[in-house]
Design a protein around this motif. Structure first.
Motif, mmCIF file in Angstrom:
data_model
loop_
_atom_site.group_PDB
_atom_site.id
_atom_site.type_symbol
_atom_site.label_atom_id
_atom_site.label_comp_id
_atom_site.label_asym_id
_atom_site.label_seq_id
_atom_site.Cartn_x
_atom_site.Cartn_y
_atom_site.Cartn_z
ATOM 1 N N ARG A 55 -60.293 -37.384 62.862
ATOM 2 C CA ARG A 55 -59.159 -37.179 63.764
ATOM 3 C C ARG A 55 -57.900 -37.172 62.902
ATOM 4 N NH1 ARG A 55 -58.266 -41.183 68.153
ATOM 5 N NH2 ARG A 55 -58.861 -42.715 66.605
ATOM 6 N N GLU A 94 -56.336 -33.281 73.126
ATOM 7 C CA GLU A 94 -55.338 -34.174 73.690
ATOM 8 C C GLU A 94 -56.088 -35.366 74.263
ATOM 9 O OE1 GLU A 94 -52.326 -34.153 77.501
ATOM 10 O OE2 GLU A 94 -52.733 -32.267 76.481
ATOM 11 N N GLU A 95 -55.674 -36.562 73.912
ATOM 12 C CA GLU A 95 -56.331 -37.743 74.424
ATOM 13 C C GLU A 95 -55.899 -37.974 75.871
ATOM 14 O OE1 GLU A 95 -57.223 -42.381 73.185
ATOM 15 O OE2 GLU A 95 -55.885 -41.160 71.974
#
Length: 99
Positions: A55, A94-95
């Motif tokens: 990430r 996108e979290e």
């Protein structure tokens, strides 16, 4: 956020060297600006397959990572040790919060 997944398929005679090389690469990568997570694991179903998950804060951080000489050297060395070319996929993500 940028997600990266990758796999390396080792040969029986190269797995130990490839695993050591991958662990060194992961440790170095974790110190780079914008690296949120960087890991490697052995596939539970195939002990010759290494699976990477990364990430990165943004595309610029990932691009900078790809330009680091030791990252380029890792890819070259890993390719020599692998049974087939490395596979890599890059995603924008996108979290989201779980409810």
């Amino acid at each position: 956020m940028i997600l990266v997944t990758g796999t390396l398929q080792a040969r029986a005679d190269s797995i130990d060297s490839l695993r050591a090389l991958a662990i060194e690469h992961v440790a170095r990568s974790r110190t780079e600006a914008g690296c949120i997570e960087h890991g490697v694991a052995v596939d539970a179903n195939d002990s010759l397959r290494l699976v990477f998950f990364e990430r990165w804060a943004d595309r610029a951080a990932l691009d900078a990572h790809f330009e680091v000489p030791t990252s380029r050297a890792f890819v070259a060395q890993a390719t020599d040790l692998a049974a087939q070319p490395p596979r890599i996929s890059v995603y924008e993500a996108e979290e989201i919060a779980l409810r």
